[in-house]
Enzyme design. Sequence first.
Site, PDB file in Angstrom:
ATOM      1  CG  HIS A  70      -1.717   1.195   1.442  1.00  0.00           C
ATOM      2  ND1 HIS A  70      -1.372   2.154   2.373  1.00  0.00           N
ATOM      3  CD2 HIS A  70      -2.832   1.647   0.829  1.00  0.00           C
ATOM      4  CE1 HIS A  70      -2.259   3.136   2.318  1.00  0.00           C
ATOM      5  NE2 HIS A  70      -3.154   2.858   1.404  1.00  0.00           N
ATOM      6  CD  GLU A  73      -2.513   2.586  -3.525  1.00  0.00           C
ATOM      7  OE1 GLU A  73      -2.830   3.789  -3.407  1.00  0.00           O
ATOM      8  OE2 GLU A  73      -3.045   1.670  -2.853  1.00  0.00           O
ATOM      9  CG  HIS A  74      -0.328   6.148  -0.595  1.00  0.00           C
ATOM     10  ND1 HIS A  74      -0.764   7.269   0.051  1.00  0.00           N
ATOM     11  CD2 HIS A  74      -1.342   5.252  -0.535  1.00  0.00           C
ATOM     12  CE1 HIS A  74      -1.998   7.062   0.500  1.00  0.00           C
ATOM     13  NE2 HIS A  74      -2.368   5.841   0.177  1.00  0.00           N
ATOM     14  CD  GLU A 145      -5.237   5.259   3.054  1.00  0.00           C
ATOM     15  OE1 GLU A 145      -4.139   5.729   2.692  1.00  0.00           O
ATOM     16  OE2 GLU A 145      -5.870   4.414   2.402  1.00  0.00           O
TER      17      GLU A 145
END
Lengths: 428, 430
Positions: A70, A73-74, A145
């Site tokens: 993740h 991905e960012h 997040e």
Amino acid sequence: MSAPTVLVDSLLDEEIHRFDLDCGMPVLLHLKPGFVKKFAVLGVNFGSVDRSFVDRATDREVRMPEGVAHFLEHKLFETPEGDAFDRFSRHGASANASTSFRTTSFFFTCSSGFPASLRTLLRLVTRPHLTDRGIEKERGIIAQEIRMYEDSPDWRCFIHLVRGLFVRHPVRTDITGTVDSIEGIDKTALETCLRNFYDPANLCLVVSGDLDPEAVAAQVRREMRGFGGGGPVRRVPEREPRRVECTRTEEALAVVRPKLLLGYKDRAVDIRGEELQRRDLLTGILLALMFGSSSERYRRLYETGAIDDSFYPSYAGDEDFGFVTLGGECDDPERMHSMLLREIRAFRKDGFDTEDFGRIIHKMMGRFVRSLDSQESTAFHLLSSVFKGMDPFRVPVAIRTLTPDDVMERYEQLFGSRNHCTSIVRPG
Amino acid sequence: MTRRGPDETVKKYRIAGGVQLIVYPTDKFKTTLTNILLHRPLDEGTSAAALVPYVLRRGTRRRPDLAAISRHLEMLFGAGLDVDVLRFGERQILSFRLDSVQDRYLLMGGRGLFRQGLSLLRDILADPVLVDGRFGEEVVAQERLNLRRFVDRMVDDKGRFAFERCVGHMCEGEPYARFEYGEAAAIDGLTAEAVTKSWHEVIERSALEVYVVGNLPPQEVREQVTEAFGGIRSGRGRNGIPSIVRTRPERVRRVRETADVVQARLVVGFRTEIGYDHPLAVALTVMNAIFGGSPSSRLFHNVREAHSLAYYCSSTVDQAKGVAFVQAGIDGANAERVESLVLESLDEIRAARIELSELRTAKEQLKAGIRAMTDSPARIAGWLQESRAAGGRMSVPRLMERIARVRRSDIARAAQSLTLDTVYLLAGDA
């Protein structure tokens, strides 16, 4: 590059072109004549479960911190020219990305300027730009997040359930990682993941729209020239025992009503292709027959107030794991728990009649056709078909080969083992 | 694969009983969407009316319970039926939506799905199960409880909760402050009689609109809709329910509330006098795209990216009411800083400090969104409804043209129209 394969379904009036680039990356093009919107998704067969692997540079086994897929991905949205979001915007596209247990996806939609946005999309992975400063900044954003998810009681209830069902399998870990675990993610870790997973053979591009297949193929070939070629990913699988980690987990949170999820761990794992497609279709039919809104059971439970419209049966799974979840909000979790166990047991005896079965088959056929109206859901269906080795258009045929006996057999696989866990969130 | 189908020209009909039919013929989809909307004002009857769709969905005389309706939908090849309650300006809209596969794509035979779908919708709307002329007590009790829980559950969605609380404070005493799904206390007091009465009122007085998006000749749609709905009376003139627009708040209201949250939510509410019919209506839309309506916006950059102060920070405009909101998920300690950054970002736009490239990007994104709208039946229906409510004069090409004509000075004026009204913070106990 090999010659394109053209899949045409004349009855459904759908056409898909598939090219396999020399570098090993499959490219699928779903033609949608008359559609203004174009959609493209670049999938990486790399998700939160891929934490242990043999690094191809050092030949050593490594274990990554939770949330690394993740985080990467960012970070791939950072380019030497600034934020890739801006580039997409300037071309009139709207882009996003997501990470699941098994897949990282980068995607955009646009109505014009498709080639420019496709170039930006492919360059996210062919020209990564990782900087220590950028990584540091991203940590703050991801921590926010993670905190947002921590405020979601549904997510908490779900993740506790998964941790209860699985003993070792990395599906147990939070997709986003934790505020602590992301502290351990640095440039070296991200580069190691890039090197091992962001390889053409482990990628797949799906595009959809009113596009010229040859022009798209030529552009993709150009962009991908000289990229990757490091060989297959060497994942180190965790041996997951059949048993569950625990049968019950509870947490007190700021919720108005208690929430309960009952999960069953699937035994039908380590399969691919047609077998996997069949498993997933049968699961859908079984859950619709057991707890779908047309079932007698659902009507009875709903009308007596034992369940309400927050009740939802669902299944999550991939090649090497799978689990059913049932539940929703309730006043008395103990009562709901014993009621669900009782109803699941009773299904073995009660079964269903052929009329019920026929209706569910009708429904599944219609739902498949309906899903083709959505470019996004079709593209994601194509992507997961490629990664799981399934034929995407075989769905209607596969549905028609299924029998009531297959459904009961699937029932035994899923519910016969009694490998279940209950996750409860209580007001506190 | 070449398609020569119906042209995508909207056809409008007024059919017997005052029902408005809006047909959008297109051959792009494998499904047909039928959406029925009933418009009524947000008022003291909102809670009762909110319950009506959910009670109606429970059964018709022909298919008397949920399971019977579900079984019928399954036989219609998994047709989807959704009922919902929407807020549009100061209106409450009850929505009944059905989408079903077109006959030509039925892989196992079957015909007349559109007609069967219409007939089901008609039964749900006008031929429910009644006991002595009323909805069943048990059904009402269950759906009342479900709705009550749904309203309570909003508390669990902190972002949504903070937004509704901000609207509640800002528009106190105005219809807009009413939550479209009703209020907890009022819902609890609803009797079968009250809900039945509300149903009668809705059917008799509310404007009834039928939207159909699909590959069917409009004349045929008209005949079939007339056949199904011709007998239903529909109220007239309710479509133009006006909103109260207040532009000059006397003072800025500041509200801080606490809840058990890890991440604080900041909602900043503004007023504007720019409604749909204002010359700067389109400029306001472009302004919003630059301000906080897209990932390339100022708020996304200044708050989220440049300062790492938020996971999300975005703005929305509701021109049906003349209000705008900025919403952000932040660390509570940074609230003042985020608020200043939001207001500074707005001031920049008010001063017309907008780069040409930024303007071009915002316009491109808006136009792309509008073009892409024609690829989704649900979004087409939503657009048709909105443009009808906005006076019905807005066609896609005309809107595109107006976006293209928006200049920096228009955007600055649209931004100047935003007046700060309420700053709301939902934070943990700290």
